[in-house]
Design an enzyme around this catalytic site. Structure first.
Site, PDB file in Angstrom:
ATOM      1  N   SER A 139       0.854  -1.197   0.000  1.00 36.32           N
ATOM      2  CA  SER A 139       0.000   0.000   0.000  1.00 36.32           C
ATOM      3  C   SER A 139       0.885   1.240   0.000  1.00 36.32           C
ATOM      4  O   SER A 139       2.055   1.187   0.429  1.00 36.32           O
ATOM      5  CB  SER A 139      -0.860   0.016   1.269  1.00 36.32           C
ATOM      6  OG  SER A 139      -1.506   1.261   1.430  1.00 36.32           O
ATOM      7  N   TYR A 152      -1.784   0.220  10.844  1.00 39.90           N
ATOM      8  CA  TYR A 152      -1.957  -0.244   9.458  1.00 39.90           C
ATOM      9  C   TYR A 152      -0.702   0.085   8.642  1.00 39.90           C
ATOM     10  O   TYR A 152      -0.184  -0.761   7.907  1.00 39.90           O
ATOM     11  CB  TYR A 152      -3.196   0.396   8.817  1.00 39.90           C
ATOM     12  CG  TYR A 152      -3.393  -0.039   7.382  1.00 39.90           C
ATOM     13  CD1 TYR A 152      -3.702  -1.360   7.077  1.00 39.90           C
ATOM     14  CD2 TYR A 152      -3.244   0.862   6.327  1.00 39.90           C
ATOM     15  CE1 TYR A 152      -3.859  -1.778   5.753  1.00 39.90           C
ATOM     16  CE2 TYR A 152      -3.407   0.468   5.006  1.00 39.90           C
ATOM     17  CZ  TYR A 152      -3.720  -0.859   4.724  1.00 39.90           C
ATOM     18  OH  TYR A 152      -3.858  -1.274   3.416  1.00 39.90           O
TER      19      TYR A 152
HETATM   20  P1  NDP Z   1     -11.461  -6.071   0.651  1.00 42.99           P
HETATM   21  O1  NDP Z   1     -11.951  -5.891   2.045  1.00 42.99           O
HETATM   22  O2  NDP Z   1     -12.431  -5.820  -0.456  1.00 42.99           O
HETATM   23  O3  NDP Z   1     -10.851  -7.545   0.475  1.00 42.99           O
HETATM   24  C1  NDP Z   1     -10.019  -8.107   1.448  1.00 42.99           C
HETATM   25  C2  NDP Z   1      -9.872  -9.604   1.220  1.00 42.99           C
HETATM   26  O4  NDP Z   1      -8.981 -10.120   2.214  1.00 42.99           O
HETATM   27  C3  NDP Z   1     -11.176 -10.350   1.323  1.00 42.99           C
HETATM   28  O5  NDP Z   1     -11.277 -11.302   0.296  1.00 42.99           O
HETATM   29  C4  NDP Z   1     -11.067 -11.056   2.673  1.00 42.99           C
HETATM   30  O6  NDP Z   1     -11.724 -12.319   2.617  1.00 42.99           O
HETATM   31  C5  NDP Z   1      -9.550 -11.281   2.780  1.00 42.99           C
HETATM   32  N1  NDP Z   1      -9.157 -11.445   4.176  1.00 42.99           N
HETATM   33  C6  NDP Z   1      -9.197 -10.514   5.169  1.00 42.99           C
HETATM   34  N2  NDP Z   1      -8.826 -11.059   6.330  1.00 42.99           N
HETATM   35  C7  NDP Z   1      -8.540 -12.371   6.071  1.00 42.99           C
HETATM   36  C8  NDP Z   1      -8.114 -13.459   6.872  1.00 42.99           C
HETATM   37  N3  NDP Z   1      -7.896 -13.311   8.188  1.00 42.99           N
HETATM   38  N4  NDP Z   1      -7.927 -14.667   6.285  1.00 42.99           N
HETATM   39  C9  NDP Z   1      -8.152 -14.819   4.967  1.00 42.99           C
HETATM   40  N5  NDP Z   1      -8.542 -13.836   4.149  1.00 42.99           N
HETATM   41  C10 NDP Z   1      -8.756 -12.624   4.701  1.00 42.99           C
HETATM   42  O7  NDP Z   1     -10.193  -5.116   0.522  1.00 42.99           O
HETATM   43  P2  NDP Z   1      -9.178  -4.821  -0.714  1.00 42.99           P
HETATM   44  O8  NDP Z   1      -9.459  -5.689  -1.860  1.00 42.99           O
HETATM   45  O9  NDP Z   1      -9.164  -3.366  -0.901  1.00 42.99           O
HETATM   46  O10 NDP Z   1      -7.801  -5.209  -0.005  1.00 42.99           O
HETATM   47  C11 NDP Z   1      -6.911  -6.173  -0.523  1.00 42.99           C
HETATM   48  C12 NDP Z   1      -5.507  -5.804  -0.094  1.00 42.99           C
HETATM   49  O11 NDP Z   1      -5.158  -4.552  -0.651  1.00 42.99           O
HETATM   50  C13 NDP Z   1      -5.296  -5.668   1.407  1.00 42.99           C
HETATM   51  O12 NDP Z   1      -4.042  -6.233   1.746  1.00 42.99           O
HETATM   52  C14 NDP Z   1      -5.279  -4.151   1.630  1.00 42.99           C
HETATM   53  O13 NDP Z   1      -4.521  -3.796   2.761  1.00 42.99           O
HETATM   54  C15 NDP Z   1      -4.623  -3.701   0.342  1.00 42.99           C
HETATM   55  N6  NDP Z   1      -4.844  -2.321  -0.066  1.00 42.99           N
HETATM   56  C16 NDP Z   1      -6.111  -1.812  -0.186  1.00 42.99           C
HETATM   57  C17 NDP Z   1      -6.293  -0.503  -0.628  1.00 42.99           C
HETATM   58  C18 NDP Z   1      -7.627   0.137  -0.713  1.00 42.99           C
HETATM   59  O14 NDP Z   1      -7.701   1.387  -0.633  1.00 42.99           O
HETATM   60  N7  NDP Z   1      -8.702  -0.617  -0.926  1.00 42.99           N
HETATM   61  C19 NDP Z   1      -5.149   0.329  -1.017  1.00 42.99           C
HETATM   62  C20 NDP Z   1      -3.866  -0.310  -0.837  1.00 42.99           C
HETATM   63  C21 NDP Z   1      -3.743  -1.586  -0.406  1.00 42.99           C
HETATM   64  P3  NDP Z   1     -12.622 -12.955   3.773  1.00 42.99           P
HETATM   65  O15 NDP Z   1     -13.240 -11.828   4.545  1.00 42.99           O
HETATM   66  O16 NDP Z   1     -13.600 -13.811   3.031  1.00 42.99           O
HETATM   67  O17 NDP Z   1     -11.679 -13.772   4.568  1.00 42.99           O
HETATM   68  C1  8X3 Z   2      -5.096   1.545   1.774  1.00 44.15           C
HETATM   69  C2  8X3 Z   2      -4.770   2.902   1.285  1.00 44.15           C
HETATM   70  O1  8X3 Z   2      -4.427   5.334   2.030  1.00 44.15           O
HETATM   71  O2  8X3 Z   2      -6.222   4.051   3.095  1.00 44.15           O
HETATM   72  O3  8X3 Z   2      -3.945   0.783   1.902  1.00 44.15           O
HETATM   73  O4  8X3 Z   2      -3.922   3.613   3.642  1.00 44.15           O
HETATM   74  S1  8X3 Z   2      -4.833   4.020   2.566  1.00 44.15           S
END
Ligand code: NDP
Ligand code: 8X3
Length: 251
Positions: A139, A152
């Site tokens: 991120s 985070y």
């Molecule tokens: P979502 O919440 O849409 O998806 C997150 C996914 O992670 C879900 O499929 C969830 O599945 C899975 N997950 C969470 N906890 C667990 C666990 N304990 N075990 C197994 N699976 C888990 O978020 P995003 O798609 O946005 O996030 C994906 C990644 O991208 C993350 O690492 C996030 O930190 C990162 N990110 C997101 C950004 C944003 O602004 N959206 C920006 C930068 C990075 P389930 O609940 O079914 O287990």
């Molecule tokens: C998620 C992006 O800016 O909310 O990783 O931290 S931010």
């Protein structure tokens, strides 16, 4: 045919990445905790693409569950060419002193320890075959720290350190290690961060056009389609209206 293992495909980036990789001809091992969503995505992939998808339902925070799940893989899915460590979350956006220890644990246990557990289990077969590629979804929070984001951000700084360390340790086995570092993207991320408060989550993106999951799938596609001699270390991408973690041009 290559096989990819993608964590956290029940929503957001993971779902888009999995579908994109199916389109690129990868067989898939797809993981997450929400079984119905996992099964639905596997059925979709198996129906619409000439590849095979296999569901593995487990919590990445539980090393024993990771081990049991990965050891249970059928022979044809055991050799993983591409691991995408995507599962992750933010829990809360309050100042450090106001944040619950439970939220600290969820972030560190999922984003750092979960990534380590899964990677540790899948790296040996890559080393044996002297090939493989690991992509960690990091991120912009791994690069900059913002108020209310200390833990985070710490978890994503850790992901970046692990990415660099893996690259150093695995280069001699021909294994590439990359990361993707997105800025604000609209998925279920903010809903999870605000503990299910959809109004607060919507407000995060007010007045700007955020990234979406397909933008991240595009980035992963770019990384995995480079020639064999090219390794992408990191790609950092933001919405056009976001300069850094705390300066956005909202209209
Ligand atoms: P979502 O919440 O849409 O998806 C997150 C996914 O992670 C879900 O499929 C969830 O599945 C899975 N997950 C969470 N906890 C667990 C666990 N304990 N075990 C197994 N699976 C888990 O978020 P995003 O798609 O946005 O996030 C994906 C990644 O991208 C993350 O690492 C996030 O930190 C990162 N990110 C997101 C950004 C944003 O602004 N959206 C920006 C930068 C990075 P389930 O609940 O079914 O287990
Ligand atoms: C998620 C992006 O800016 O909310 O990783 O931290 S931010």
């Amino acid at each position: 045919m290559k096989t990819a293992f993608v964590t956290g495909v029940t929503s957001g980036f993971g779902k888009a990445i999995a579908t994109r990789l199916a389109g690129l001809g990868y067989n898939l091992v797809l993981t997450g905790r929400r079984k119905q969503r996992l099964d639905d995505l596997c059925s979709f992939v198996n129906t619409h693409f000439p590849v095979k998808a296999y569901p593995l339902c487990f919590d990445v925070r539980d090393n024993e569950a990771c081990t049991t799940a990965i050891f249970s893989l059928p022979e044809e899915f055991k050799n993983i060419d591409l691991l995408v460590n995507n599962a992750g979350l933010a829990a809360g956006a309050t100042p450090f002193q106001e944040t619950d220890v439970d939220d600290f644990d969820r972030m560190i246990d999922t984003n750092v320890k979960g990534l380590l557990y899964v990677t540790k289990l899948l790296v040996p077969q890559m080393i044996d075959r002297k090939s493989g590629h690991i992509i960690n979804i990091s991120s912009i929070a791994g690069i900059e720290v913002y108020p209310g984001g200390s833990v985070y951000c710490a978890s994503k700084h850790a992901v970046n350190a692990i990415t660099k360390g893996l690259r150093l340790d695995l280069v001699k086995y021909g294994i590439k290690v990359s990361s993707v570092s997105p800025g604000m993207a609209e998925t279920e991320f903010a809903i999870v961060r605000y503990h299910g408060d959809e109004e607060k989550a919507k407000a995060v993106y007010k007045g700007l056009v955020p990234l979406n999951a397909e933008d991240i799938a595009d980035t992963v596609e770019f990384i995995v389609t480079r020639p064999a001699h090219v390794s992408i270390n990191d790609i950092q991408l933001n919405p056009a209206q976001q300069a850094n973690t705390y300066v956005q041009h909202r209209v």
